[in-house]
Motif scaffolding. Structure first.
Motif, mmCIF file in Angstrom:
data_model
loop_
_atom_site.group_PDB
_atom_site.id
_atom_site.type_symbol
_atom_site.label_atom_id
_atom_site.label_comp_id
_atom_site.label_asym_id
_atom_site.label_seq_id
_atom_site.Cartn_x
_atom_site.Cartn_y
_atom_site.Cartn_z
ATOM 1 N N MET A 25 0.830 -1.259 0.004
ATOM 2 C CA MET A 25 0.057 -0.079 -0.005
ATOM 3 C C MET A 25 0.846 1.269 0.111
ATOM 4 O O MET A 25 0.647 2.214 -0.679
ATOM 5 N N LEU A 26 1.910 1.354 0.746
ATOM 6 C CA LEU A 26 2.705 2.210 0.920
ATOM 7 C C LEU A 26 3.386 2.550 -0.301
ATOM 8 O O LEU A 26 3.718 3.588 -0.794
ATOM 9 N N LYS A 27 3.909 1.649 -1.037
ATOM 10 C CA LYS A 27 4.555 1.757 -2.486
ATOM 11 C C LYS A 27 3.574 2.346 -3.274
ATOM 12 O O LYS A 27 3.905 3.152 -4.249
ATOM 13 N N SER A 28 2.298 1.880 -3.217
ATOM 14 C CA SER A 28 1.177 2.121 -4.258
ATOM 15 C C SER A 28 1.026 3.804 -4.182
ATOM 16 O O SER A 28 0.763 4.498 -5.101
ATOM 17 N N ILE A 29 0.935 4.348 -2.794
ATOM 18 C CA ILE A 29 0.960 5.741 -2.550
ATOM 19 C C ILE A 29 1.918 6.713 -2.894
ATOM 20 O O ILE A 29 1.915 7.486 -3.837
ATOM 21 N N GLU A 30 3.375 5.949 -2.992
ATOM 22 C CA GLU A 30 4.460 6.762 -3.469
ATOM 23 C C GLU A 30 4.447 6.571 -5.114
ATOM 24 O O GLU A 30 5.103 7.762 -5.595
ATOM 25 N N GLN A 31 3.894 5.788 -5.595
ATOM 26 C CA GLN A 31 3.747 5.742 -7.227
ATOM 27 C C GLN A 31 2.584 6.054 -7.721
ATOM 28 O O GLN A 31 2.544 6.052 -8.914
ATOM 29 N N ASP A 32 1.775 6.740 -7.010
ATOM 30 C CA ASP A 32 0.405 7.186 -7.480
ATOM 31 C C ASP A 32 -0.451 6.414 -8.156
ATOM 32 O O ASP A 32 -1.037 6.632 -9.073
ATOM 33 N N LYS A 33 -0.279 5.005 -7.727
ATOM 34 C CA LYS A 33 -1.341 3.923 -8.228
ATOM 35 C C LYS A 33 -2.457 3.889 -7.303
ATOM 36 O O LYS A 33 -2.681 2.739 -6.722
ATOM 37 N N LEU A 34 -3.367 4.889 -7.496
ATOM 38 C CA LEU A 34 -4.610 4.619 -6.778
ATOM 39 C C LEU A 34 -5.717 3.493 -6.833
ATOM 40 O O LEU A 34 -5.990 3.131 -6.012
ATOM 41 N N GLU A 35 -5.626 2.869 -8.025
ATOM 42 C CA GLU A 35 -6.453 1.701 -8.246
ATOM 43 C C GLU A 35 -5.776 0.494 -7.331
ATOM 44 O O GLU A 35 -6.553 -0.119 -6.877
ATOM 45 N N GLN A 36 -4.456 0.255 -7.628
ATOM 46 C CA GLN A 36 -3.839 -0.624 -6.865
ATOM 47 C C GLN A 36 -4.090 -0.366 -5.427
ATOM 48 O O GLN A 36 -4.215 -1.438 -4.613
ATOM 49 N N LEU A 37 -3.986 0.795 -4.798
ATOM 50 C CA LEU A 37 -4.120 1.171 -3.554
ATOM 51 C C LEU A 37 -5.536 0.685 -3.196
ATOM 52 O O LEU A 37 -5.684 -0.180 -1.902
ATOM 53 N N SER A 38 -6.672 0.948 -3.750
ATOM 54 C CA SER A 38 -7.936 0.781 -3.531
ATOM 55 C C SER A 38 -7.967 -1.003 -3.630
ATOM 56 O O SER A 38 -8.694 -1.459 -2.477
ATOM 57 N N ASN A 39 -7.361 -1.767 -4.214
ATOM 58 C CA ASN A 39 -7.490 -2.845 -4.231
ATOM 59 C C ASN A 39 -6.843 -3.757 -2.983
ATOM 60 O O ASN A 39 -7.336 -4.495 -2.126
ATOM 61 N N LEU A 40 -5.593 -3.016 -2.662
ATOM 62 C CA LEU A 40 -5.114 -3.493 -1.388
ATOM 63 C C LEU A 40 -5.871 -3.325 -0.242
ATOM 64 O O LEU A 40 -5.566 -4.138 0.732
ATOM 65 N N ILE A 41 -6.378 -2.126 0.121
ATOM 66 C CA ILE A 41 -7.163 -1.842 0.996
ATOM 67 C C ILE A 41 -8.176 -2.828 1.322
ATOM 68 O O ILE A 41 -8.557 -3.354 2.551
ATOM 69 N N GLU A 42 -8.875 -3.171 0.115
ATOM 70 C CA GLU A 42 -9.809 -4.248 0.043
ATOM 71 C C GLU A 42 -9.519 -5.651 0.558
ATOM 72 O O GLU A 42 -9.926 -6.291 1.534
ATOM 73 N N GLU A 43 -8.310 -5.940 0.139
ATOM 74 C CA GLU A 43 -7.554 -7.237 0.369
ATOM 75 C C GLU A 43 -7.147 -7.288 1.946
ATOM 76 O O GLU A 43 -7.383 -8.252 2.542
ATOM 77 N N ARG A 44 -6.586 -6.062 2.453
ATOM 78 C CA ARG A 44 -6.452 -5.939 3.937
ATOM 79 C C ARG A 44 -7.520 -6.002 4.713
ATOM 80 O O ARG A 44 -7.538 -6.837 5.706
ATOM 81 N N ARG A 45 -8.851 -5.404 4.400
ATOM 82 C CA ARG A 45 -10.015 -5.387 5.245
ATOM 83 C C ARG A 45 -10.407 -6.855 5.349
ATOM 84 O O ARG A 45 -10.883 -7.371 6.249
#
Length: 108
Positions: A25-45
């Motif tokens: 998630m941190l890497k996604s934020i740093e690379q502005d990959k918001l869709e990937q971040l969204s998927n990771l948030i759901e995976e974590r939940r």
């Protein structure tokens, strides 16, 4: 006794997965990959839901790692948000100062 050891190993694996997700998630934020971040948030939940349903308690050391990792993640998100708002404000100022007449369409 064997069952407790299996549960302990499962708990460690689940919480290590959470740490891994948070690092991605941190890497996604740093690379502005918001869709990937969204998927990771759901995976974590989902993973937390599984842990909760199985009533798997983390070891204190792993819990500290997860908490620290998550705090860093939240700080990075907040920094990114501030930077984005700052960038938007500069663009707005530049637009306003460089154009004497701005059409209504710009604001739509």
């Amino acid at each position: 006794m064997q069952n407790n050891q299996n549960n302990s190993r499962k708990a460690i694996n689940y919480y290590r997965l959470i740490l891994s997700i948070q690092k991605r998630m941190l890497k996604s934020i740093e690379q502005d990959k918001l869709e990937q971040l969204s998927n990771l948030i759901e995976e974590r939940r989902i993973l937390f839901d599984v842990i909760k349903s199985k009533e798997i308690a983390p070891e204190e050391e792993i819990l500290k790692e997860i908490t620290t990792s998550y705090k860093n993640l939240l700080k990075k998100l907040e920094d990114k948000k501030k930077q984005t708002l700052s960038d938007l404000d500069r663009k707005s100022t530049r637009l306003n100062s460089s154009h004497q007449i701005i059409s209504y369409a710009v604001f739509c």
